[in-house]
Design a protein around this motif. Structure first.
Motif, PDB file in Angstrom:
ATOM      1  N   SER A 117       0.810  -1.218   0.000  1.00  0.00           N
ATOM      2  CA  SER A 117       0.000   0.000   0.000  1.00  0.00           C
ATOM      3  C   SER A 117       0.841   1.265   0.000  1.00  0.00           C
ATOM      4  N   LYS A 118       2.109   1.166   0.346  1.00  0.00           N
ATOM      5  CA  LYS A 118       2.977   2.344   0.368  1.00  0.00           C
ATOM      6  C   LYS A 118       3.762   2.534  -0.921  1.00  0.00           C
ATOM      7  N   GLY A 119       3.656   1.557  -1.850  1.00  0.00           N
ATOM      8  CA  GLY A 119       4.330   1.704  -3.135  1.00  0.00           C
ATOM      9  C   GLY A 119       5.197   0.512  -3.497  1.00  0.00           C
ATOM     10  N   LEU A 120       6.015   0.722  -4.519  1.00  0.00           N
ATOM     11  CA  LEU A 120       6.881  -0.325  -5.049  1.00  0.00           C
ATOM     12  C   LEU A 120       7.932  -0.722  -4.020  1.00  0.00           C
ATOM     13  N   ILE A 121       8.102  -2.032  -3.843  1.00  0.00           N
ATOM     14  CA  ILE A 121       9.119  -2.542  -2.920  1.00  0.00           C
ATOM     15  C   ILE A 121      10.314  -3.067  -3.701  1.00  0.00           C
ATOM     16  N   HIS A 122      10.044  -3.910  -4.687  1.00  0.00           N
ATOM     17  CA  HIS A 122      11.134  -4.558  -5.416  1.00  0.00           C
ATOM     18  C   HIS A 122      10.681  -4.857  -6.835  1.00  0.00           C
ATOM     19  N   HIS A 123      11.594  -4.717  -7.777  1.00  0.00           N
ATOM     20  CA  HIS A 123      11.315  -5.133  -9.150  1.00  0.00           C
ATOM     21  C   HIS A 123      12.603  -5.609  -9.798  1.00  0.00           C
ATOM     22  N   GLU A 124      12.435  -6.512 -10.727  1.00  0.00           N
ATOM     23  CA  GLU A 124      13.598  -6.963 -11.484  1.00  0.00           C
ATOM     24  C   GLU A 124      13.146  -7.498 -12.835  1.00  0.00           C
ATOM     25  N   PHE A 125      14.013  -7.328 -13.814  1.00  0.00           N
ATOM     26  CA  PHE A 125      13.771  -7.875 -15.141  1.00  0.00           C
ATOM     27  C   PHE A 125      14.442  -9.243 -15.213  1.00  0.00           C
ATOM     28  N   VAL A 126      13.746 -10.196 -15.767  1.00  0.00           N
ATOM     29  CA  VAL A 126      14.304 -11.534 -15.958  1.00  0.00           C
ATOM     30  C   VAL A 126      15.236 -11.456 -17.164  1.00  0.00           C
ATOM     31  N   GLU A 143      12.443 -18.759  -6.477  1.00  0.00           N
ATOM     32  CA  GLU A 143      12.889 -18.800  -5.087  1.00  0.00           C
ATOM     33  C   GLU A 143      13.955 -17.724  -4.854  1.00  0.00           C
ATOM     34  N   GLY A 144      14.856 -17.561  -5.832  1.00  0.00           N
ATOM     35  CA  GLY A 144      15.866 -16.504  -5.740  1.00  0.00           C
ATOM     36  C   GLY A 144      15.241 -15.118  -5.727  1.00  0.00           C
ATOM     37  N   VAL A 145      14.203 -14.927  -6.551  1.00  0.00           N
ATOM     38  CA  VAL A 145      13.491 -13.642  -6.582  1.00  0.00           C
ATOM     39  C   VAL A 145      12.888 -13.353  -5.205  1.00  0.00           C
ATOM     40  N   LEU A 146      12.282 -14.381  -4.586  1.00  0.00           N
ATOM     41  CA  LEU A 146      11.656 -14.186  -3.272  1.00  0.00           C
ATOM     42  C   LEU A 146      12.693 -13.890  -2.188  1.00  0.00           C
ATOM     43  N   LYS A 147      13.865 -14.496  -2.290  1.00  0.00           N
ATOM     44  CA  LYS A 147      14.939 -14.188  -1.325  1.00  0.00           C
ATOM     45  C   LYS A 147      15.381 -12.733  -1.463  1.00  0.00           C
ATOM     46  N   ARG A 148      15.502 -12.278  -2.712  1.00  0.00           N
ATOM     47  CA  ARG A 148      15.879 -10.871  -2.927  1.00  0.00           C
ATOM     48  C   ARG A 148      14.759  -9.940  -2.454  1.00  0.00           C
ATOM     49  N   LEU A 149      13.505 -10.365  -2.638  1.00  0.00           N
ATOM     50  CA  LEU A 149      12.371  -9.578  -2.145  1.00  0.00           C
ATOM     51  C   LEU A 149      12.444  -9.445  -0.625  1.00  0.00           C
ATOM     52  N   LEU A 150      12.718 -10.542   0.068  1.00  0.00           N
ATOM     53  CA  LEU A 150      12.799 -10.515   1.528  1.00  0.00           C
ATOM     54  C   LEU A 150      13.902  -9.565   2.001  1.00  0.00           C
ATOM     55  N   GLN A 151      15.053  -9.597   1.329  1.00  0.00           N
ATOM     56  CA  GLN A 151      16.135  -8.668   1.670  1.00  0.00           C
ATOM     57  C   GLN A 151      15.707  -7.223   1.452  1.00  0.00           C
ATOM     58  N   ARG A 152      14.980  -6.999   0.365  1.00  0.00           N
ATOM     59  CA  ARG A 152      14.518  -5.644   0.035  1.00  0.00           C
ATOM     60  C   ARG A 152      13.475  -5.156   1.052  1.00  0.00           C
ATOM     61  N   ILE A 153      12.551  -6.046   1.454  1.00  0.00           N
ATOM     62  CA  ILE A 153      11.557  -5.666   2.469  1.00  0.00           C
ATOM     63  C   ILE A 153      12.267  -5.294   3.762  1.00  0.00           C
ATOM     64  N   ARG A 154      13.280  -6.051   4.108  1.00  0.00           N
ATOM     65  CA  ARG A 154      14.058  -5.771   5.321  1.00  0.00           C
ATOM     66  C   ARG A 154      14.656  -4.366   5.280  1.00  0.00           C
ATOM     67  N   ARG A 155      15.092  -3.932   4.073  1.00  0.00           N
ATOM     68  CA  ARG A 155      15.709  -2.602   3.940  1.00  0.00           C
ATOM     69  C   ARG A 155      14.693  -1.480   3.810  1.00  0.00           C
ATOM     70  N   VAL A 156      13.660  -1.658   2.960  1.00  0.00           N
ATOM     71  CA  VAL A 156      12.769  -0.530   2.653  1.00  0.00           C
ATOM     72  C   VAL A 156      11.480  -0.510   3.462  1.00  0.00           C
ATOM     73  N   GLN A 190       9.534  -2.028   9.381  1.00  0.00           N
ATOM     74  CA  GLN A 190       8.446  -2.324  10.324  1.00  0.00           C
ATOM     75  C   GLN A 190       7.675  -3.565   9.863  1.00  0.00           C
ATOM     76  N   LEU A 191       7.442  -3.663   8.579  1.00  0.00           N
ATOM     77  CA  LEU A 191       6.740  -4.807   8.007  1.00  0.00           C
ATOM     78  C   LEU A 191       7.553  -6.080   8.224  1.00  0.00           C
ATOM     79  N   TYR A 192       8.843  -5.991   7.983  1.00  0.00           N
ATOM     80  CA  TYR A 192       9.735  -7.141   8.135  1.00  0.00           C
ATOM     81  C   TYR A 192       9.782  -7.600   9.595  1.00  0.00           C
ATOM     82  N   GLN A 193       9.946  -6.654  10.517  1.00  0.00           N
ATOM     83  CA  GLN A 193      10.078  -6.994  11.929  1.00  0.00           C
ATOM     84  C   GLN A 193       8.790  -7.579  12.507  1.00  0.00           C
ATOM     85  N   SER A 194       7.646  -7.110  12.038  1.00  0.00           N
ATOM     86  CA  SER A 194       6.377  -7.616  12.568  1.00  0.00           C
ATOM     87  C   SER A 194       6.152  -9.073  12.152  1.00  0.00           C
ATOM     88  N   GLY A 195       6.629  -9.444  10.978  1.00  0.00           N
ATOM     89  CA  GLY A 195       6.429 -10.797  10.480  1.00  0.00           C
ATOM     90  C   GLY A 195       4.972 -11.121  10.172  1.00  0.00           C
TER      91      GLY A 195
END
Length: 188
Positions: free
Chosen positions: A128-137, A149-162, A165-170
């Motif tokens: 709801s706050k906007g774009l978190i992660h994007h990548e071109f295949v 699975e690699g895309v989701l791992k990179r997404l998780l790292q990106r959520i942790r950075r941007v 609060q969302l990441y910490q709440s789980g």
């Protein structure tokens, strides 16, 4: 002039002035002041939906509204992911798509129906706050369970950075379609 515009909404002021053999200022005055028209560009829409598709989206939206009424933070917990082919187009320019329209009518729309040969797959995630992660295949790469699975791992790292609060709440939820790579056991 009204009939001319009904036949061809893309006529220019100059073309109408030459056809009617009157001054450009007179044409401009008639179009804007008397006919209450202005020239606007068509809006791009990815595709036109059927009535059934529109109805389904309305019902789904109603379900989301109900969930938000029960829990005001509901939408903030959803991370949505989707992929889309991005094509290289040679569309008409904005000026070429301009039409004369009354102010009471909706903006004209146009769809891109022809696809070019050059395309890349874009995977994007947002909340709801906007774009978190994007990548071109990369070209020539197939999206399978392993690559997703690699895309989701990179997404998780990106959520942790941007969205720390969302990441910490789980308490966030990933919403994506049922494509085969998304439902593979190793991805789940």
């Amino acid at each position: 002039m009204r009939r001319m515009l009904a036949d061809d909404k893309r006529l220019s002021l100059r073309m109408m002035a030459e056809e009617l053999k009157i001054s450009l200022d007179s044409v401009r005055n008639i179009i804007h002041e008397h006919l209450q028209k202005r020239k606007i560009c068509a809006r791009f829409v990815p595709n036109n939906l059927s009535d059934e598709q529109k109805q389904h989206r309305m019902e789904t939206s109603g379900d989301f509204i109900d969930a938000c009424d029960r829990n005001p933070q509901f939408l903030e917990t959803i991370v949505t992911g989707d992929d889309s082919w991005c094509y290289q187009y040679d569309p008409e320019t904005k000026r070429q798509s301009m039409e004369w329209c009354s102010s009471s009518l909706p903006h004209p729309k146009k769809c891109r129906l022809t696809k070019s040969r050059i395309k890349m797959l874009l995977i994007a995630f947002f909340n709801s706050k906007g774009l978190i992660h994007h990548e071109f295949v990369p070209a020539g790469t197939t999206v399978n369970a392993e690559s997703y699975e690699g895309v989701l791992k990179r997404l998780l790292q990106r959520i942790r950075r941007v969205r720390p609060q969302l990441y910490q709440s789980g308490q966030w939820k990933l919403l994506h379609d049922n494509a085969t790579p998304h439902t593979a056991i190793r991805v789940r």
